[in-house]
Write an enzyme that holds these catalytic residues in place. Sequence first.
Site, PDB file in Angstrom:
ATOM      1  N   GLU A  58     -29.441   4.078 -14.736  1.00 35.44           N
ATOM      2  CA  GLU A  58     -29.614   3.732 -15.095  1.00 35.44           C
ATOM      3  C   GLU A  58     -27.813   2.362 -15.287  1.00 35.44           C
ATOM      4  O   GLU A  58     -27.824   1.899 -16.412  1.00 35.44           O
ATOM      5  CB  GLU A  58     -29.456   4.361 -17.282  1.00 35.44           C
ATOM      6  N   ASP A 117     -24.101   0.499 -18.706  1.00 29.70           N
ATOM      7  CA  ASP A 117     -24.603   1.836 -18.266  1.00 29.70           C
ATOM      8  C   ASP A 117     -25.168   2.071 -19.382  1.00 29.70           C
ATOM      9  O   ASP A 117     -24.586   1.652 -20.961  1.00 29.70           O
ATOM     10  CB  ASP A 117     -24.003   2.707 -18.504  1.00 29.70           C
TER      11      ASP A 117
END
Length: 305
Positions: free
Chosen positions: A223, A179
């Site tokens: 993301e 992430d």
Amino acid sequence: MSMTIDGSILGGRILVVDDMPTNLRLLASILSDRYQVSAASNGRDALRLAERVQPDLIILDVEMPGMNGHEVCRTLKEKPEFRHVPIIFLTGRSDEADEILGLQLGAVDYITKPFNQAVVRARIHTHLELKRYSDLLQRHAFIDGLTGLPNRRRLDQYLNELSTGERSGADSLSVLMIDVDFFKAYNDRYGHLAGDHCLREVAATLAAARRRGDDLLARYGGEEFALLMPGADRTVALDQAQRLRDAMLRAELPHRDQPDTGQVTISVGTSSGALSAEPAQALIERADRALYQAKKEGRNRVVQL
Ligand SMILES: [Mg+2]
């Protein structure tokens, strides 16, 4: 030659299977000007040849001594690599029950002998076109439009292939959940277009830092990225995770709201296990927990659970 929608030259590999040499010769003569034709005169050879030439379409005689066409078809359709290869049956009989069985086995069409050459050519052309369109759609359906990486759908499909044994390989699987740190702040400061650009840079950096080319790197959503490493143990997974983190640091993408580094960093959670002992989904969840822990402990780090 004509062009298809994706710009490739029209053509393709066709495997013809018939126990009568005259039929093989006839089919080869009407098809070989446009296509690469391979020929087999029995079921066993057909299966071997299919593995080797990876045909785009198979024309399969139903009545053959030994393994008949239906058995060959059934065997082929059990293998994932042939599941989407169109099969056209050739038969001397015009038996409806026979035809239905063939279609149930996954054939796309049926040609009754003796056949009209122009009709055979036209039908084969049609089925190859359809195959090309469906391959193209298939590719697009499994690719993330922003980064060009495989998408979540492809990742789920891959996990399914691993757990059903369709994708052969070791029993062990390592999962990395990745992430981008402070990405919301990145978007807020630099705007969404820059955010998109950043995600593409991250995707390219991660892809280049993969040590094993066969591992599946996917955009998991937002993301978040995932790397699936079949056959990799904890040591290999941890090494890979650290390499990804290091690669992001070396990429030096500016991020003024990453308070520690001033550049884009990632957090990685990783887990490893045996698919015979726990479902792949459990490994994903464990890697997710590890990722959460990495975030909590300050980001820009790897946690293994
Ligand atoms: Mg025959």
